[in-house]
Design a protein around this motif. Structure first.
Motif, PDB file in Angstrom:
ATOM      1  N   SER A  33      -0.344   0.251 -10.868  1.00  0.00           N
ATOM      2  CA  SER A  33      -0.504  -0.284  -9.513  1.00  0.00           C
ATOM      3  C   SER A  33      -0.305  -1.790  -9.489  1.00  0.00           C
ATOM      4  O   SER A  33       0.239  -2.342  -8.521  1.00  0.00           O
ATOM      5  CB  SER A  33      -1.879   0.083  -8.948  1.00  0.00           C
ATOM      6  OG  SER A  33      -2.930  -0.435  -9.746  1.00  0.00           O
TER       7      SER A  33
ATOM      8  N   PRO B  14      -0.692   8.852  -5.656  1.00  0.00           N
ATOM      9  CA  PRO B  14      -1.332   9.428  -4.465  1.00  0.00           C
ATOM     10  C   PRO B  14      -2.815   9.722  -4.627  1.00  0.00           C
ATOM     11  O   PRO B  14      -3.510   9.889  -3.619  1.00  0.00           O
ATOM     12  CB  PRO B  14      -0.541  10.719  -4.237  1.00  0.00           C
ATOM     13  CG  PRO B  14       0.080  11.040  -5.548  1.00  0.00           C
ATOM     14  CD  PRO B  14       0.361   9.730  -6.206  1.00  0.00           C
ATOM     15  N   ASP B  15      -3.326   9.756  -5.854  1.00  0.00           N
ATOM     16  CA  ASP B  15      -4.752  10.027  -6.042  1.00  0.00           C
ATOM     17  C   ASP B  15      -5.596   8.755  -6.028  1.00  0.00           C
ATOM     18  O   ASP B  15      -6.821   8.810  -6.169  1.00  0.00           O
ATOM     19  CB  ASP B  15      -5.000  10.803  -7.332  1.00  0.00           C
ATOM     20  CG  ASP B  15      -4.513  10.068  -8.580  1.00  0.00           C
ATOM     21  OD1 ASP B  15      -3.816   9.037  -8.431  1.00  0.00           O
ATOM     22  OD2 ASP B  15      -4.830  10.531  -9.701  1.00  0.00           O
ATOM     23  N   CYS B  16      -4.961   7.591  -5.857  1.00  0.00           N
ATOM     24  CA  CYS B  16      -5.686   6.319  -5.812  1.00  0.00           C
ATOM     25  C   CYS B  16      -5.873   5.868  -4.362  1.00  0.00           C
ATOM     26  O   CYS B  16      -5.134   6.256  -3.468  1.00  0.00           O
ATOM     27  CB  CYS B  16      -4.924   5.248  -6.591  1.00  0.00           C
ATOM     28  SG  CYS B  16      -4.831   5.558  -8.370  1.00  0.00           S
ATOM     29  N   VAL B  17      -6.868   5.016  -4.157  1.00  0.00           N
ATOM     30  CA  VAL B  17      -7.196   4.502  -2.821  1.00  0.00           C
ATOM     31  C   VAL B  17      -6.969   2.996  -2.793  1.00  0.00           C
ATOM     32  O   VAL B  17      -7.497   2.269  -3.638  1.00  0.00           O
ATOM     33  CB  VAL B  17      -8.656   4.819  -2.434  1.00  0.00           C
ATOM     34  CG1 VAL B  17      -9.001   4.190  -1.090  1.00  0.00           C
ATOM     35  CG2 VAL B  17      -8.888   6.326  -2.399  1.00  0.00           C
ATOM     36  N   CYS B  18      -6.185   2.552  -1.820  1.00  0.00           N
ATOM     37  CA  CYS B  18      -5.956   1.116  -1.641  1.00  0.00           C
ATOM     38  C   CYS B  18      -7.002   0.531  -0.699  1.00  0.00           C
ATOM     39  O   CYS B  18      -7.324   1.125   0.337  1.00  0.00           O
ATOM     40  CB  CYS B  18      -4.564   0.861  -1.067  1.00  0.00           C
ATOM     41  SG  CYS B  18      -3.203   1.336  -2.156  1.00  0.00           S
TER      42      CYS B  18
ATOM     43  N   GLU C 264       0.829  -1.202   0.000  1.00  0.00           N
ATOM     44  CA  GLU C 264       0.000   0.000   0.000  1.00  0.00           C
ATOM     45  C   GLU C 264       0.867   1.258   0.000  1.00  0.00           C
ATOM     46  O   GLU C 264       0.555   2.243  -0.694  1.00  0.00           O
ATOM     47  CB  GLU C 264      -0.951   0.002   1.191  1.00  0.00           C
ATOM     48  CG  GLU C 264      -2.107  -0.974   1.061  1.00  0.00           C
ATOM     49  CD  GLU C 264      -3.173  -0.725   2.125  1.00  0.00           C
ATOM     50  OE1 GLU C 264      -2.916   0.074   3.053  1.00  0.00           O
ATOM     51  OE2 GLU C 264      -4.256  -1.329   2.026  1.00  0.00           O
ATOM     52  N   ALA C 265       1.950   1.253   0.760  1.00  0.00           N
ATOM     53  CA  ALA C 265       2.830   2.420   0.813  1.00  0.00           C
ATOM     54  C   ALA C 265       3.464   2.681  -0.549  1.00  0.00           C
ATOM     55  O   ALA C 265       3.559   3.843  -0.994  1.00  0.00           O
ATOM     56  CB  ALA C 265       3.915   2.213   1.870  1.00  0.00           C
TER      57      ALA C 265
ATOM     58  N   THR D   2       0.665   4.025  -2.930  1.00  0.00           N
ATOM     59  CA  THR D   2       0.263   5.380  -2.561  1.00  0.00           C
ATOM     60  C   THR D   2       1.338   6.397  -2.913  1.00  0.00           C
ATOM     61  O   THR D   2       1.044   7.522  -3.338  1.00  0.00           O
ATOM     62  CB  THR D   2      -0.062   5.446  -1.055  1.00  0.00           C
ATOM     63  OG1 THR D   2      -1.112   4.519  -0.759  1.00  0.00           O
ATOM     64  CG2 THR D   2      -0.498   6.839  -0.649  1.00  0.00           C
ATOM     65  N   SER D   3       2.599   6.021  -2.762  1.00  0.00           N
ATOM     66  CA  SER D   3       3.696   6.920  -3.106  1.00  0.00           C
ATOM     67  C   SER D   3       3.711   7.224  -4.598  1.00  0.00           C
ATOM     68  O   SER D   3       3.934   8.370  -5.012  1.00  0.00           O
ATOM     69  CB  SER D   3       5.029   6.299  -2.685  1.00  0.00           C
ATOM     70  OG  SER D   3       6.110   7.100  -3.091  1.00  0.00           O
TER      71      SER D   3
ATOM     72  N   VAL E 170      -7.136  -1.510  -5.845  1.00  0.00           N
ATOM     73  CA  VAL E 170      -6.786  -0.093  -5.974  1.00  0.00           C
ATOM     74  C   VAL E 170      -7.868   0.608  -6.779  1.00  0.00           C
ATOM     75  O   VAL E 170      -8.173   0.205  -7.906  1.00  0.00           O
ATOM     76  CB  VAL E 170      -5.408   0.086  -6.650  1.00  0.00           C
ATOM     77  CG1 VAL E 170      -5.097   1.571  -6.830  1.00  0.00           C
ATOM     78  CG2 VAL E 170      -4.320  -0.589  -5.834  1.00  0.00           C
TER      79      VAL E 170
END
Length: 481
Positions: free
Chosen positions: A415, A378-382, A370-371, A374-375, A397
């Protein structure tokens, strides 16, 4: 007929109707639509025809005729798979053989706790009929109202009860299969012990229809649980979820039938799909576990769960939670688990995974993957959830809404690459329970050891030398000798 010979589509359809007289055959695009698209309607294909046999003999006749017409075969159950394993990818030369009309329970043996069923039996309907005889088939899936037992066998389906009962493979005593040349292999053996050489049925379990069409299944059953207790509890971290599972595995022994990890986002996703769904706990905690214990006879399952949770709360491992007071409340809690999948589908195109990692590394894997995602995005949600106890993580994702399909696909592809790279560092699997199909075929083949690829290819070539049965599923068409 050789591969170089050709017939126009209409001629092949005419021959299929004439030679398979009495078998329902769909050739109109509208009639075939649900058979040639995937569960999420992300992919829509076509076929020469959809054949709907009603018996094993009719399946064999259809397979032989397809061979004569130089047509490839896509075996299909409920078409609820998530990896495109039952969706045609060459509409001009493929037919779908649907098992949906083969939906009878052939025989129930209460004393042997076994049953023989048609491959087209819908899972939930079959389980209900067995429950009327006080017997239990443990496979439980979100799609159980539509999926079929033949497809479950062919994909070696998992579900929420794997930690207690194992994958589908563990519940199969015997099989009946139509081979690629139309031969019927009858291995419907209900013996619990049979050590007469190679166990042939194992070749077809998890083969996703690439070696033959499963038409009948002999199932191992269990006594119907008369006590089922369900709890939803909140914890302070992913590591605490793993710690709670370890304690539950010891304290609750084999009465624990499910232990699911849920993220805080599960509640809002579930309510997006089921707006009036009650949420019995606060969503302010980092992680949640859905626990189910079940049993029958003289064991007091409710007391066992209560004592286990009391100790976990005294040790401040469980911070909040609720225990279902009725079957209706238990169903409402499980609706959160299943509803979050519907909520993700409503969100739009997104990355879906079916990873497997060692249980001891599950929390570390989720955190690291997830890290990394997200890095980079950053506009996506895990959204990570899954089956604790068998190491199965669904790390999905969700791209932001409002993007074009190309922009979504770009984020999904990126992703997936990031998640797969982390997964391989953890020595995990890209498929815990969904199979390979066509969606994961390239990744599967790219990381398959040479010896494994050689063995699988030899088996495929030996049983299906013309590569006619579900071609392109699991292995590419070029991968076989």
């Amino acid at each position: 007929m050789t591969r170089s010979a050709t017939l126009v589509r209409e001629d092949m359809q005419k021959i299929l109707r004439e030679q398979l007289d009495g078998m329902p055959i769909w050739t109109d695009a509208k009639d075939m639509e649900r058979y040639v698209s995937d569960w999420h309607k992300d992919v829509v294909s076509g076929a020469v025809a959809v054949l709907r046999p009603g018996s094993t003999e009719e399946v064999a006749a259809a397979v032989k005729l397809c061979r004569d017409l130089d047509l490839d075969i896509i075996p299909q159950g409920g078409n609820t798979g998530l990896v495109l394993g039952a969706v045609p990818d060459d509409p001009k030369r493929q037919v779908v053989i649907s098992l949906e009309r083969m939906n009878k329970i052939r025989h129930i043996d209460p004393e042997n706790f076994s049953a023989i069923v048609d491959a087209g039996c819908v899972l939930s309907e079959m389980k209900d009929q067995l429950a009327e005889r006080e017997m239990f088939f443990p496979l439980a899936l979100g799609a159980q109202g539509s999926c079929q037992i033949g497809g479950n066998v062919s994909t070696n389906a998992g579900g929420v009860n794997v930690l207690r009962y194992g994958m589908t493979r563990e519940s199969v005593l015997g099989l009946e299969v139509v081979l690629p040349d139309g031969t019927i292999w009858n291995g419907l053996n209900s013996l619990r012990k049979d050590n007469r050489g190679i166990d042939l049925k194992q070749m077809f379990i998890g083969a996703e229809g690439t070696l033959g069409i499963v038409t009948g299944v002999a199932l191992k059953l269990s006594p119907l649980p008369t006590q089922v207790e369900t709890a939803l509890v909140a914890l302070g971290s992913l590591n605490d979820v793993i710690q709670l599972y370890r304690r539950a595995r010891v304290d609750c022994c084999d009465l624990m039938s499910a232990f699911e990890l849920l993220p805080p986002s599960a509640f809002s996703l579930a309510q997006a799909a089921i707006p009036d769904l009650p949420i019995p706990v606060s969503d302010e905690f980092p992680a949640y576990a859905l626990i189910e214990l079940s049993g029958s006879g003289l064991v007091d399952v409710a007391d066992l769960l209560a004592r286990f949770l009391e100790r976990a709360m005294e040790d401040e491992l469980v911070l909040d939670g609720t225990v279902a007071a009725s079957r209706a409340q238990a169903a409402s809690i499980w609706a959160i688990r299943e509803g979050m999948n519907e909520g993700q589908a409503l969100h739009g195109p997104h990355m879906r995974t079916d990873f497997s990692v060692p249980l001891a590394q599950m929390a570390a894997f989720i955190t690291e993957a997830e890290a990394a995602i997200t890095s980079a995005l950053p506009d996506c949600v895990c959204v990570s959830y899954g089956h604790v106890g068998d190491g199965n993580v669904h790390l999905n994702v969700l791209p932001p809404k409002g993007l074009s399909r190309d922009e979504c696909d770009m984020r999904i592809d990126q992703s997936k690459k990031i998640a797969n790279e982390v997964l391989y560092n953890f020595k995990g699997s890209i498929s815990a329970e969904h199979g390979i199909g066509r969606l994961k075929q390239a990744d599967f083949e790219a990381h398959l050891p040479d010896a494994n690829l050689e063995l699988i290819s030899r088996i495929k070539h030996a049983l299906d030398p013309e590569l006619r049965m579900n071609p392109g599923c699991q292995l590419s068409r070029q991968a076989t000798p």
